[in-house]
Design an enzyme around this catalytic site. Structure first.
Site, short mmCIF file in Angstrom:
data_model
loop_
_atom_site.label_atom_id
_atom_site.label_comp_id
_atom_site.label_asym_id
_atom_site.label_seq_id
_atom_site.Cartn_x
_atom_site.Cartn_y
_atom_site.Cartn_z
N ASP A 14 -3.49 75.69 52.75
CA ASP A 14 -3.60 74.22 52.71
C ASP A 14 -2.43 73.46 53.33
O ASP A 14 -1.93 72.49 52.74
CB ASP A 14 -3.80 73.77 51.24
CG ASP A 14 -5.08 74.30 50.62
OD1 ASP A 14 -5.79 75.08 51.28
OD2 ASP A 14 -5.37 73.95 49.46
N LYS A 99 -12.60 75.22 51.65
CA LYS A 99 -13.06 75.42 50.26
C LYS A 99 -13.24 74.09 49.56
O LYS A 99 -12.53 73.12 49.84
CB LYS A 99 -12.08 76.30 49.50
CG LYS A 99 -10.67 75.73 49.48
CD LYS A 99 -9.67 76.74 48.95
CE LYS A 99 -8.25 76.27 49.20
NZ LYS A 99 -7.85 75.05 48.50
N CYS A 147 -2.79 75.59 44.48
CA CYS A 147 -3.56 76.51 45.32
C CYS A 147 -2.83 77.81 45.62
O CYS A 147 -3.45 78.87 45.70
CB CYS A 147 -4.01 75.80 46.59
SG CYS A 147 -5.26 74.54 46.21
#
Ligand code: VGL
Ligand code: ZN
Length: 194
Positions: A14, A99, A147
């Site tokens: 990310d 995602k 994450c």
């Protein structure tokens, strides 16, 4: 520099404008400082024949993940927006997995979770790593306490060896110390912090 080989993959979590840029809607303190160290890891991984895999938080405009729908977060990483794009300085030299596209929370690169029912569904990541014969993962990116943490916990649960590079991750730190606590939880779960 981290050790890489063909059975190791680098997972870049990310590194998107909404997290990594100071103007992002969920800007992580120091997020832009990790782009160059991550690029160095990408170069080292590729030189050793290690696959590089990227994740992107990829939300629809409306999801229970957002404050606007009763969730915990400001609107961020909306599919196709500037905030969802990779940081412009990041070297992107591998497959990207998106995602959360169906409104799930998607903290882990391995599985997404319905924020209301809690139901979990696997992403393509585990199968992709197995196809490449990967058994060890080096994990970098954002954010340490969400994450990165959830991806590393899933990695060890699924039987991968996992290494998180302390100088190439940064935390949201909603509560001061969340990032440090996340690293402790990872150590306790068997993740190596380098
Ligand atoms: C993340 C909060 C909300 C992350 C994603 O990438 O760590 N954090 N959505
Ligand atoms: Zn998100």
């Amino acid at each position: 520099m981290t050790r890489y080989d063909a059975r190791t993959a680098l997972l870049v979590v990310d590194v998107q404008n909404d997290f990594a840029d100071a103007k992002g809607s969920l800007s992580v303190g120091g997020g832009d400082e990790i782009v160059e160290p991550i690029n160095a890891e990408i170069a080292a991984a590729r030189a050793a024949g290690a696959p590089v895999v990227y994740t992107q938080d990829w939300h629809p405009q409306r999801t229970a993940h957002f404050e606007t729908e009763g969730g915990p977060w400001p609107v961020h990483c909306v599919q196709g927006s500037w905030g969802a794009a990779f940081h412009p300085d990041l070297r992107v030299e591998g497959e990207a997995l998106q995602k959360g596209a169906g409104g799930e929370d998607g903290y882990s690169g391995f599985s997404v979770r319905d924020p209301r029912s809690g139901d979990r569904v696997s992403t393509r990541l585990e199968a992709l790593l197995h196809e490449h014969g990967v058994r060890r993962l080096v994990i970098v990116g954002l954010a340490t306490d969400y994450c990165v943490k959830e991806s590393a916990l899933d990695a060890v649960r699924l039987g991968f060896e996992a290494v998180v590079l302390g100088q190439a991750v940064r935390a949201v730190d909603l509560q001061p110390g969340d990032g440090e606590r996340a690293l402790e939880a990872l150590r306790a779960a068997g993740v190596t912090i380098e």
